[in-house]
Scaffold this motif. Structure first.
Motif, short mmCIF file in Angstrom:
data_model
loop_
_atom_site.label_atom_id
_atom_site.label_comp_id
_atom_site.label_asym_id
_atom_site.label_seq_id
_atom_site.Cartn_x
_atom_site.Cartn_y
_atom_site.Cartn_z
N GLY A 36 0.81 -1.22 0.00
CA GLY A 36 0.00 0.00 0.00
C GLY A 36 0.83 1.26 0.00
N MET A 37 2.13 1.15 -0.08
CA MET A 37 2.99 2.32 -0.07
C MET A 37 3.48 2.66 -1.47
SD MET A 37 5.22 1.73 3.36
CE MET A 37 6.11 3.24 3.12
N ALA A 38 2.94 2.03 -2.48
CA ALA A 38 3.36 2.32 -3.85
C ALA A 38 2.90 3.73 -4.23
CB ALA A 38 2.77 1.30 -4.81
N MET A 39 3.67 4.40 -5.06
CA MET A 39 3.35 5.77 -5.48
C MET A 39 2.31 5.71 -6.59
SD MET A 39 7.13 7.41 -5.46
CE MET A 39 6.59 9.05 -5.75
N ASP A 40 1.06 6.02 -6.24
CA ASP A 40 -0.01 6.02 -7.24
C ASP A 40 -0.04 7.34 -8.00
OD1 ASP A 40 -0.75 3.46 -6.52
OD2 ASP A 40 -2.18 4.17 -5.02
N GLU A 41 0.09 8.43 -7.30
CA GLU A 41 0.04 9.75 -7.93
C GLU A 41 1.44 10.32 -8.03
OE1 GLU A 41 -2.58 12.32 -5.87
OE2 GLU A 41 -4.22 10.90 -5.85
N VAL A 42 1.73 10.92 -9.15
CA VAL A 42 3.03 11.53 -9.36
C VAL A 42 2.91 13.02 -9.09
CG1 VAL A 42 4.85 11.95 -11.04
CG2 VAL A 42 3.56 9.81 -11.10
N PRO A 43 3.70 13.57 -8.17
CA PRO A 43 3.62 15.01 -7.90
C PRO A 43 4.14 15.81 -9.09
CG PRO A 43 5.18 13.91 -6.41
CD PRO A 43 4.58 12.88 -7.28
N GLU A 44 3.71 17.09 -9.17
CA GLU A 44 4.07 17.94 -10.30
C GLU A 44 5.55 18.26 -10.31
OE1 GLU A 44 1.63 21.37 -10.08
OE2 GLU A 44 -0.22 20.23 -10.21
N TYR A 45 6.14 18.39 -9.15
CA TYR A 45 7.53 18.80 -9.06
C TYR A 45 8.51 17.63 -9.21
CZ TYR A 45 6.84 17.13 -4.30
OH TYR A 45 6.53 16.36 -3.22
N ALA A 46 8.01 16.39 -9.42
CA ALA A 46 8.87 15.21 -9.46
C ALA A 46 9.64 15.16 -10.77
CB ALA A 46 8.04 13.95 -9.32
N THR A 47 10.88 14.75 -10.65
CA THR A 47 11.72 14.52 -11.83
C THR A 47 11.96 13.02 -11.98
OG1 THR A 47 13.76 14.69 -10.56
CG2 THR A 47 12.88 16.74 -11.50
N ALA A 48 12.71 12.62 -12.98
CA ALA A 48 12.96 11.20 -13.23
C ALA A 48 13.81 10.59 -12.13
CB ALA A 48 13.63 11.02 -14.58
N ASP A 49 14.66 11.41 -11.49
CA ASP A 49 15.53 10.89 -10.43
C ASP A 49 14.77 10.66 -9.13
OD1 ASP A 49 17.63 11.05 -12.17
OD2 ASP A 49 18.22 13.06 -11.50
N THR A 50 13.74 11.43 -8.86
CA THR A 50 13.02 11.32 -7.60
C THR A 50 11.84 10.37 -7.66
OG1 THR A 50 11.62 13.20 -8.16
CG2 THR A 50 13.65 13.66 -6.94
N LEU A 51 11.57 9.75 -8.81
CA LEU A 51 10.41 8.86 -8.95
C LEU A 51 10.72 7.41 -8.55
CD1 LEU A 51 8.66 10.01 -12.20
CD2 LEU A 51 7.87 10.23 -9.85
N GLU A 52 11.78 7.16 -7.83
CA GLU A 52 12.09 5.81 -7.40
C GLU A 52 11.10 5.36 -6.33
OE1 GLU A 52 16.08 5.56 -6.14
OE2 GLU A 52 16.87 6.35 -8.01
N SER A 53 10.56 4.19 -6.50
CA SER A 53 9.59 3.66 -5.53
C SER A 53 10.33 2.92 -4.43
CB SER A 53 8.63 2.71 -6.24
OG SER A 53 7.76 2.13 -5.31
N CYS A 54 9.75 2.91 -3.26
CA CYS A 54 10.37 2.17 -2.16
C CYS A 54 10.02 0.69 -2.23
CB CYS A 54 9.92 2.74 -0.82
SG CYS A 54 8.16 2.51 -0.51
N CYS A 55 9.10 0.34 -3.09
CA CYS A 55 8.64 -1.06 -3.19
C CYS A 55 9.26 -1.74 -4.40
CB CYS A 55 7.13 -1.11 -3.29
SG CYS A 55 6.32 -0.50 -1.81
N ASN A 56 9.37 -3.07 -4.29
CA ASN A 56 9.98 -3.87 -5.34
C ASN A 56 9.24 -5.20 -5.38
OD1 ASN A 56 11.60 -5.02 -7.21
ND2 ASN A 56 13.45 -5.02 -5.95
N ASP A 57 8.87 -5.65 -6.56
CA ASP A 57 8.21 -6.95 -6.73
C ASP A 57 9.17 -7.89 -7.45
OD1 ASP A 57 5.80 -6.33 -5.53
OD2 ASP A 57 5.00 -5.45 -7.37
N GLU A 58 9.17 -9.14 -7.01
CA GLU A 58 10.00 -10.16 -7.64
C GLU A 58 9.13 -11.38 -7.91
OE1 GLU A 58 13.66 -13.00 -6.29
OE2 GLU A 58 13.66 -10.94 -5.55
#
Length: 125
Positions: A36-58
């Motif tokens: 439930g901590m996945a980033m659903d909405e992308v903020p306006e000020y976000a760049t490509a470097d700051t869009l890293e998610s804390c979650c990882n699926d394997e």
């Protein structure tokens, strides 16, 4: 033996969900649920470097065996001879006799003068 055959022919899928490097959920045969901590909405000020998610699926997929038929053309002549001899000997091993033969039925046991096992106190257990 049947369980081993079933386990080797079924394809296994293991889904894992990591959150901040920790394993949060494991699921067999399907994807693991997210935390439930996945980033659903992308903020306006976000760049490509700051869009890293804390979650990882394997997702780990282990394919099962599909071809179970053993063909006899893979066996050499020596192997075929061994298998046929073994089967013939195994089947005839348990063939019963017409009459139960007891070779010592006409002989009486020796007379028991004293019981050696009781005197020496040795008993088979």
């Amino acid at each position: 033996m049947a369980f081993l055959l079933l386990a080797s022919t079924v394809s296994w899928t293991v889904g894992k969900h990591y959150c901040m490097g920790r394993l949060m959920d494991v699921s067999l045969f399907e994807h693991a649920e997210d935390c439930g901590m996945a980033m659903d909405e992308v903020p306006e000020y976000a760049t490509a470097d700051t869009l890293e998610s804390c979650c990882n699926d394997e997702l780990v997929v282990i394919e099962g065996q599909e071809d179970l038929k053993m063909s006899s053309d893979r066996l050499t002549i020596d192997q075929q001879l061994f298998v046929s001899s073994f089967v013939f000997a195994y089947i005839n091993r348990y063939e019963g006799l017409d009459e139960n033969i007891v070779p010592f039925k006409d002989y009486s046991p020796p007379p028991l003068i004293r019981d050696v096992q009781i005197l020496d106190q040795t008993f088979l257990i």
